[in-house]
Design an enzyme around this catalytic site. Sequence first.
Site, mmCIF file in Angstrom:
data_model
loop_
_atom_site.group_PDB
_atom_site.id
_atom_site.type_symbol
_atom_site.label_atom_id
_atom_site.label_comp_id
_atom_site.label_asym_id
_atom_site.label_seq_id
_atom_site.Cartn_x
_atom_site.Cartn_y
_atom_site.Cartn_z
ATOM 1 C CG ASP A 165 -34.482 20.379 82.574
ATOM 2 O OD1 ASP A 165 -33.805 21.043 83.373
ATOM 3 O OD2 ASP A 165 -34.653 19.146 82.662
ATOM 4 C CG ASP A 217 -33.033 16.700 89.084
ATOM 5 O OD1 ASP A 217 -34.181 17.115 88.837
ATOM 6 O OD2 ASP A 217 -32.142 16.612 88.227
#
Length: 692
Positions: A439, A496
């Site tokens: 990430d 997301d």
Amino acid sequence: MTHHWRLDDGRQTLVLAARGGSLPECVYWGAALPGGENLETLVAAHALDVTGGMLDETPGLSLCPEAARSFPGQPGLVLRDGGGTPLQPRFSFAETREKDSGLHLVYRDAATGIGLTFRFKPDLETHVITCETTLNADRPVHLHWLAAPVLPAPHLSDELIDVAGRWCGEFQLIRTPWSAGLRARESRTGRSGHEHFPGLIIPARGTTNTQGEAYGFHYGWSGGHRMLAEELPDGRRQVQFGHATGSQTTPGTQFQTAPLYLAYSNTGLNGCAVAFQRHARDRIIHQPNRTRPVHYNCWEAVYFDHKLPDLQDIATRAASLGAERFVLDDGWFGRRDDDTSSLGDWQVDARKYPEGLGPLINHVHALGMTFGLWFEPEMVNENSDLFRAHPDWVLGPMDQMRGRQQLVLNLARGDVRDHLYARIAAILSDHAVEYIKWDHNRVLPMPDAAQTSGSYALIDRLRADFPQVEIESCASGGGRIDFGILQRTQRVWLSDSNDALERLRIQHDAALFLPGSVTGSHVGPRHCHTSGRSLDISMRAWVAAQRHMGFEMDPRELTEHEAKVLADVTRWWKGNRDWLMRADILRLDSADPAVIAELQLAQGGSRFVTFAAKAATSAQISPRPLRLTGLEPMTTYRIDLINRSAAPGLSRGSPALKRGPLDVSGAYLMGHGVTLPWHFPETMWVLEGTRL
Ligand code: DGJ
């Protein structure tokens, strides 16, 4: 005297030519030319007439337009010498080299000691041309801007399609009409970014998804790019791509652009899309043929609240639904109970995992799944042991703004990279981790190419030592997606947003550049956490099944019906993934703007699946026929609606597809289209086709 060079890949031809010793320009880029085309004649035919108000000759739109040669637009190179004085080289031909890596054209300017090398490499299978520019200097210089080889844009084109976006809203296609002057896109956040995916498609007038000409560009760099599309005062058009300006923060003697990928199509936007999809899958990704396992990711189920019994229960349920890889997301390390602490402390949290990760990993393995783990290596929280020990490892000034309460580590430093390597390698050596979700949740304090190179070096070292570990590129969803990061990873976390309706659109538009096999898509919670929307399980499942499928909801929330639908769709996906993950994704021209539809065509064309989703309420009452594409017109196909039982009660008629399969020609399917039964908004028809 004229130099000319011709590049062919069977679908497109690109001709470069130079008069005397001057820099070459692209005098032709388009559909394949006949082998016997006389290039001298092409070059002569390319010269423009001049009239009043013009110079007596037209300055060349070269591979690097030179400010010092009266070029009337943006130059391809902006640099200063070590003392800060602007340099304006005038290049002359030095040599040509033909190598395995492609055609290299070398130019030099003796006065400034600057050299440029342009590299071009066509790919006969993917039909993508890769090119890049390298600058060499006798003495250190400050580089502000260096364009990859600069290309002319077509005149019979009314608009540009480039890509914008935001968190939970990636890959928004922006259509901008051509007009005099400049359109610039620049990602100055140190990532390719949600906001500026580094891609451009220039459609010729009248081009749609399925027909017409288009010119595609993609700049394979994760540190932020700049794109210029300019219509010059004389009407010519140029396209430039390079690193974000000023992102090379120290003087140097060699600079190289990232590769610029080019694809010409005369089969609509899909021709560019398929070239990029195939190139990403077969040339960029390492290990492209590994079977794609169904993922389960626990983020939206537990967030930071890791409890071993809960995670084991969730893993058991995920496996029973068909998951094959369990990914433990954020929250397993340091004292990470929320996003305010512990980034940098890559040790298992003994409060949450007193016996380490072993019991969870063993449980996952006993269920037949592999195990993946989340890291965010480039970041640090001030509340962390790492920061307390090495506050000087932070990139940028300490009074910079925070992003998600975190700071960026300076990956240009070898000691920082060594430390991160050691921490991550220790976890990978001590545990059976098959997968990293990597990430990157905040932007850099300033654009910095050295940071991106440092990140690449760290990933490359880990990949060399742990080749069995796959990596997913995530940056708050799709904030770092490009062929540069894909050279080091196998999957992207596209967004997301697990809202199937939003995801449907995002992945449809991302398919202009990305194949299904790298595009993660998860079945989210019934009530979406990022949009608040509630969607039926079958829509959620089928949207995930369009790409590399996974689940991210808490399986404990599923009703019996939902679990059955999800298990059924997952079984279908597993039964088809071998060909599906190597299929071309062809976007369909939907006659109904409410319908987002695509056809995934197996290599060789023997079978396909069409996903037709009603993303909104249609204006008209009865469904409009949906034209398919990519089929053989004179061949018969058997088409079958595999989820016909999902037809709602309000679908009262009896179209043949509601009863069973149909045998029809490709000509009919592409020329007239298939008329699907009426269905509710936010539902999807799935139509399989087989060549008979
Ligand atoms: C952002 C990612 O996009 C999410 O999927 C999740 O991994 C969180 N970070 C974890 O902090």
